[in-house]
Design a protein around this motif. Structure first.
Motif, mmCIF file in Angstrom:
data_model
loop_
_atom_site.group_PDB
_atom_site.id
_atom_site.type_symbol
_atom_site.label_atom_id
_atom_site.label_comp_id
_atom_site.label_asym_id
_atom_site.label_seq_id
_atom_site.Cartn_x
_atom_site.Cartn_y
_atom_site.Cartn_z
ATOM 1 N N GLU A 1 71.978 48.606 83.938
ATOM 2 C CA GLU A 1 72.987 49.201 84.941
ATOM 3 C C GLU A 1 73.719 50.056 84.353
ATOM 4 O O GLU A 1 74.386 49.874 83.465
ATOM 5 C CB GLU A 1 73.829 48.130 85.373
ATOM 6 N N ILE B 1 69.932 44.197 90.982
ATOM 7 C CA ILE B 1 70.328 42.697 90.938
ATOM 8 C C ILE B 1 69.633 41.847 92.245
ATOM 9 O O ILE B 1 69.054 40.742 92.105
ATOM 10 C CB ILE B 1 71.877 42.614 91.046
ATOM 11 N N HIS C 1 67.125 38.764 92.331
ATOM 12 C CA HIS C 1 67.292 37.804 93.012
ATOM 13 C C HIS C 1 66.114 37.386 93.818
ATOM 14 O O HIS C 1 65.745 36.349 93.904
ATOM 15 C CB HIS C 1 68.576 37.849 93.812
ATOM 16 N N SER D 1 65.407 37.253 82.754
ATOM 17 C CA SER D 1 65.949 38.551 82.907
ATOM 18 C C SER D 1 67.088 38.821 82.176
ATOM 19 O O SER D 1 67.832 37.924 81.964
ATOM 20 C CB SER D 1 65.978 39.142 84.643
ATOM 21 N N LEU D 2 67.338 40.257 81.918
ATOM 22 C CA LEU D 2 68.634 40.596 81.252
ATOM 23 C C LEU D 2 68.879 41.795 81.730
ATOM 24 O O LEU D 2 68.082 42.921 81.982
ATOM 25 C CB LEU D 2 68.122 40.707 79.558
ATOM 26 N N ILE D 3 70.265 41.970 81.881
ATOM 27 C CA ILE D 3 70.800 43.341 82.606
ATOM 28 C C ILE D 3 71.915 43.767 81.628
ATOM 29 O O ILE D 3 72.796 43.237 81.207
ATOM 30 C CB ILE D 3 71.571 42.956 84.017
ATOM 31 N N GLU E 1 74.585 46.481 80.470
ATOM 32 C CA GLU E 1 75.411 47.588 81.286
ATOM 33 C C GLU E 1 75.990 48.433 80.257
ATOM 34 O O GLU E 1 76.616 48.025 79.179
ATOM 35 C CB GLU E 1 76.510 46.697 81.969
ATOM 36 N N SER F 1 78.965 49.202 73.897
ATOM 37 C CA SER F 1 79.187 48.527 72.598
ATOM 38 C C SER F 1 77.741 47.864 72.235
ATOM 39 O O SER F 1 77.323 47.081 72.701
ATOM 40 C CB SER F 1 80.342 47.098 72.760
ATOM 41 N N ASP G 1 78.140 43.825 71.374
ATOM 42 C CA ASP G 1 77.992 43.146 72.680
ATOM 43 C C ASP G 1 76.678 43.222 73.031
ATOM 44 O O ASP G 1 75.939 42.323 73.465
ATOM 45 C CB ASP G 1 78.862 43.301 73.759
ATOM 46 N N ASN H 1 74.351 41.120 71.127
ATOM 47 C CA ASN H 1 74.451 39.751 71.212
ATOM 48 C C ASN H 1 73.705 39.025 72.367
ATOM 49 O O ASN H 1 73.223 38.049 72.484
ATOM 50 C CB ASN H 1 76.038 39.457 71.404
ATOM 51 N N LYS H 2 73.854 40.048 73.587
ATOM 52 C CA LYS H 2 73.255 39.895 74.711
ATOM 53 C C LYS H 2 71.538 39.635 74.553
ATOM 54 O O LYS H 2 70.818 38.825 74.988
ATOM 55 C CB LYS H 2 73.411 40.821 75.960
ATOM 56 N N ASP I 1 69.994 38.919 71.956
ATOM 57 C CA ASP I 1 69.867 37.882 71.025
ATOM 58 C C ASP I 1 69.577 36.513 71.940
ATOM 59 O O ASP I 1 68.852 35.874 71.690
ATOM 60 C CB ASP I 1 70.920 37.586 69.985
ATOM 61 N N ALA I 2 70.623 36.536 72.827
ATOM 62 C CA ALA I 2 70.639 35.437 73.887
ATOM 63 C C ALA I 2 69.285 35.472 74.645
ATOM 64 O O ALA I 2 68.823 34.540 75.011
ATOM 65 C CB ALA I 2 71.825 35.211 74.493
ATOM 66 N N PHE I 3 69.017 36.545 75.069
ATOM 67 C CA PHE I 3 67.638 36.674 75.772
ATOM 68 C C PHE I 3 66.496 36.313 75.089
ATOM 69 O O PHE I 3 65.771 35.800 75.387
ATOM 70 C CB PHE I 3 67.738 38.037 76.415
ATOM 71 N N THR J 1 66.286 32.709 74.972
ATOM 72 C CA THR J 1 65.752 32.144 76.229
ATOM 73 C C THR J 1 63.868 32.229 76.336
ATOM 74 O O THR J 1 63.636 31.309 76.606
ATOM 75 C CB THR J 1 66.314 32.938 77.483
ATOM 76 N N THR K 1 72.921 31.995 69.691
ATOM 77 C CA THR K 1 74.048 32.802 70.353
ATOM 78 C C THR K 1 74.650 31.661 71.183
ATOM 79 O O THR K 1 74.411 30.445 71.327
ATOM 80 C CB THR K 1 73.517 33.846 71.274
ATOM 81 N N PHE L 1 71.655 34.515 82.790
ATOM 82 C CA PHE L 1 73.138 34.439 82.121
ATOM 83 C C PHE L 1 73.512 35.978 82.363
ATOM 84 O O PHE L 1 72.843 36.912 82.474
ATOM 85 C CB PHE L 1 73.138 34.047 80.723
#
Lengths: 467, 280
Positions: free
Chosen positions: A384, A396, A400, A429-431, A433, A443, A446, A449-450, A452-454, A457, B79, B120
């Motif tokens: 985005e 988004i 959905h 999914s990962l958005i 920004e 950043s 950040d 970090n997103k 990594d979390a994705f 998952t 994370t 998330f």
């Protein structure tokens, strides 16, 4: 002063293909080509926008396109946009407007004020145009307003504003019932462009040449489709990171033999890589789709970060601005202008029929579903960009809607009575920004970090996927 | 022999540690500060002391949070998204949506019936909506942070705080205070503004009940009330909402150890030494 504030040079992104690696010099050449043409003064230069199906007309009239979105993107990729954005802000334009436009307007104002290129302009700078061809694309008003703003500094440069609509998707209506009206209107717009350029150049359109160039573009369209389909192989031989390079001939060099030859070579390279089972990521664990949004041009290294986690990107909706003409249901015509208008309508309505067949689907969602299956996708990544509404409104909603109507991941869960039950889970999914070129919105820590979390998952899904 | 597992969550504001075997044996919460490695060490020491265990008794250590890479004795890192999901799924098996209101960011996580993350979102661009927003406002009003929630519940007429930027909201609150607006009304207004930001972000996920709120924000009753009203759903809160990430980390460590045992595979661990490390 703003002009002193240049940002640190970004690290070079690793490419998977030779073709993608060769793009830098190619872009540099067509930027310097516009500067050469300006200096020689033999050809007219036109500021213009991509995805308007008018390149054939420009090239047939020997008009040199100056792709203003491209130059803004280069400033972003070189992390040298901020000083131009600040210039535009000092003119009273909000940072929340399209940052491509802000960068271009800031650059134009500075160049016109100095009477020469701003100091250390990326790749020599953006050449002053003779004409500006703006083309709104339904939602993208900056494509009309940008040049009007730039005209304040270049009052001698005329604008031709072209309108290219297409019928909106309506589940209960066949778009073919109305597209004839759209076609007539678009043909009129394109013929208006021809007359405008004839007036500006003093030359008459050579329709035989236009037909040849249109044919060349059509062949390039089909070739690109065949080439990109090769990316469906496992492991994927070329990812979206590279496609953000190969979009250059696709978006900026259509109707040239160079673009055609580029894709001939890319296709050959991909065929060889597929035969050798050589992937963008050798130990490919996850296959992702770049499902929407223009990239953060200054952060293309994030694709390498995904790769380092075993994720490849076989497909993207962004800059896949072609569809195979062989599968496009459009009327035949010998008139190249009429053909361009039909191709425009054929492209934008390409997924309409398929979307109607699936309850709850829409063309953009349908394209996601088709490519999830065709390219064996495990997850979707979108970006985005805060300053761009055109390509980012609805992302988004698309996710959905996709989650509502399409759950492709089979997993076992503990059911009632302790028995194993097979259920279907939606695609993760990962958005991301940030922005297309405004680095202040980004950043790296950040973002990663997103990512990594994705990836965690995706890994969790991979482990629990029912065989 | 009983096996113990540790989770350590180095957040932007607080560092938390949990030691568990079949249940939680000990937990510690300390403030993070800039020297994350040294503090991780201290929090772990304190947790071991409370559990009356030597460090060698810990089978596996998992670190999470922003500072997870600054935990030299961690055997694995995950994370905070994954760890919160795991921690909450263990406490509230019915949970579908998790909202973590942390010190510097907010996270919303959707999990399925199996406790797996399906989606998330994170707000990491702006302090508006995070715990930091309330800290700044409490400081401006000159009241202790832990009284903010209760005070706001006394409000009869919440003030309208229109600025969403923390800095501008701080000025708006100061100006409103000067106009004589009562502190409870200002705080209720701040909570309303904050929860509008949070729910805008959370609604991107298609919120489903049960909703669990974690993080420092979950200790603020005024915020919880405003958030529940804003989302139109009841909200669940763990007994100690700060440790769910560390709990999830410890549980993930336990699962990794169990999987390794099942496969008869070696479990790679770091040396069990807690030393102060100079990083600055």
């Amino acid at each position: 002063m703003a002009e002193e504030q240049k940002e640190a040079k970004p690290k070079k992104r690793m490419t998977a293909t030779q073709a993608a690696a060769s793009i830098g010099p190619l872009v540099k050449e067509f930027i310097t080509g516009t500067l050469r043409a300006r200096a020689e003064g033999k050809q007219k230069l036109a500021y213009t926008f991509i995805v308007c199906h008018h390149e054939e007309i420009l090239r047939a009239m020997d008009v040199v396109p100056v792709w203003t979105e491209n130059f803004a993107g280069i400033c972003g990729a070189k992390r040298d946009a901020e000083r131009f954005l600040q210039r535009a802000e000092s003119l009273g334009l909000s940072r929340s407007l399209c940052t491509y436009a802000l960068c271009g307007i800031g650059f134009d104002q500075w160049r016109e004020e100095l009477g020469q290129m701003p100091p250390d302009s990326p790749w020599g700078g953006q050449a002053r145009p003779d004409v500006m061809i703006s083309t709104g694309q339904i939602l993208c008003d900056p494509r009309s307003k940008w040049y009007q703003a730039s005209q304040q500094f270049m009052p001698d440069v005329p604008i031709y504003n072209m309108d290219l609509p297409y019928p909106m998707f309506q589940r209960d209506q066949d778009h073919r019932d109305v597209w004839g009206y759209y076609h007539k209107y678009i043909v009129k717009q394109l013929r208006g462009l021809v007359s405008f350029l004839e007036g500006q150049t003093g030359k008459k359109m050579d329709y035989d040449r236009l037909r040849e160039l249109t044919d060349l573009s059509d062949r390039t369209w089909n070739l690109i489709d065949e080439t990109y389909e090769l990316r469906g192989a496992v492991p994927c031989p070329m990812g979206t990171g590279d496609a953000m390079n190969t979009m250059v001939p696709l978006c900026f060099m259509m109707a040239t033999q160079t673009a055609y030859d580029f894709f001939v070579n890319l296709k050959k390279e991909l065929e060889e890589k597929v035969a050798r089972r050589e992937g963008e990521v050798q130990q490919e664990k996850y296959r992702l789709m770049w499902g929407g949004g223009l990239p953060a041009w200054y952060a293309l290294n994030d694709f390498n970060y995904f790769n380092s986690k075993g994720a490849s990107f076989p497909v993207e909706t962004t800059y896949r601005m072609v569809a195979p003409l062989t599968k496009m249901d459009i009327p035949d015509t010998q008139d190249p202008i009429e053909h361009l208008a039909w191709r425009w309508l054929g492209y934008w309505t390409f997924w309409y029929d398929k979307a109607k067949k699936r309850p709850g689907s829409e063309p953009d969602v349908e394209r996601l579903i088709n490519w999830i299956e065709e390219y064996k996708i495990d997850g979707i990544v979108m970006h985005e960009a805060f300053s761009c509404r055109t390509w980012h409104v609805g992302l988004i909603w698309q996710l959905h809607q996709l989650a509502k109507i399409y759950k492709p991941i089979p997993v076992f869960v503990a059911g009632k009575g302790g028995t194993k039950e097979k259920v279907y889970r939606e695609l993760p999914s990962l958005i991301l920004e940030s922005d297309i070129i405004d680095i202040t919105s980004y950043s790296e820590v950040d973002t990663r970090n997103k990512i990594d979390a994705f990836i965690e998952t995706l890994e969790s899904n991979r482990i629990s996927k029912a065989s | 022999m009983t096996a113990y597992f540790a989770g350590i969550d180095v957040g932007s504001t607080m560092t938390k540690a949990v030691i568990l075997n079949d249940g939680v044996v000990a937990s510690v919460i300390g403030s993070t500060g800039p020297e994350q490695r040294r503090l991780a060490n201290k929090v772990m020491e304190e947790a071991l002391k409370r559990a009356a265990l030597p460090f060698a008794a810990i089978t596996y250590v998992v670190a999470t949070g922003y500072g997870r890479i600054n935990v030299p004795f961690a055997d694995a890192q995950f994370t905070e998204i994954t760890c919160h999901a795991r921690g909450i799924a263990s406490l509230f098996p019915e949970a579908k949506t998790i909202i973590d209101v942390g010190g510097q960011d907010i996270k919303a996580i959707r999990i399925d019936g199996a406790g797996k993350i399906t989606d998330f979102v994170m707000n990491d661009k702006c302090a508006a909506g995070s715990g930091r927003f309330i800290e700044v406002i409490a400081d401006t009003l000159g009241i202790p942070l832990n009284t903010v929630g209760d005070l706001s519940l006394q409000s009869k007429n919440p003030a309208k705080i229109s600025n969403i930027c923390t800095i501008w909201a701080q000025q708006e609150v100061a100006a409103s205070l000067a106009q004589g607006i009562p502190i409870p009304d200002l705080l209720a207004g701040v909570h309303r503004s904050l929860t509008e930001r949070i729910s805008t972000m959370v609604n991107r996920l298609r919120v489903e009940e049960a909703i669990v709120v974690t993080g420092g924000g979950a200790k603020n009753k005024g915020l919880l009330k405003a958030l529940s009203e804003q989302l139109g759903h009841e909200i669940l809160v763990p007994e100690e909402p700060l440790i769910t990430g560390a709990l999830g980390a410890a549980l993930l460590g336990k699962e990794m150890a169990q999987r390794a045992k099942l496969k008869d595979a070696p479990l790679k661990t770091k040396e069990r030494i807690l030393e102060e490390i100079e990083i600055f």
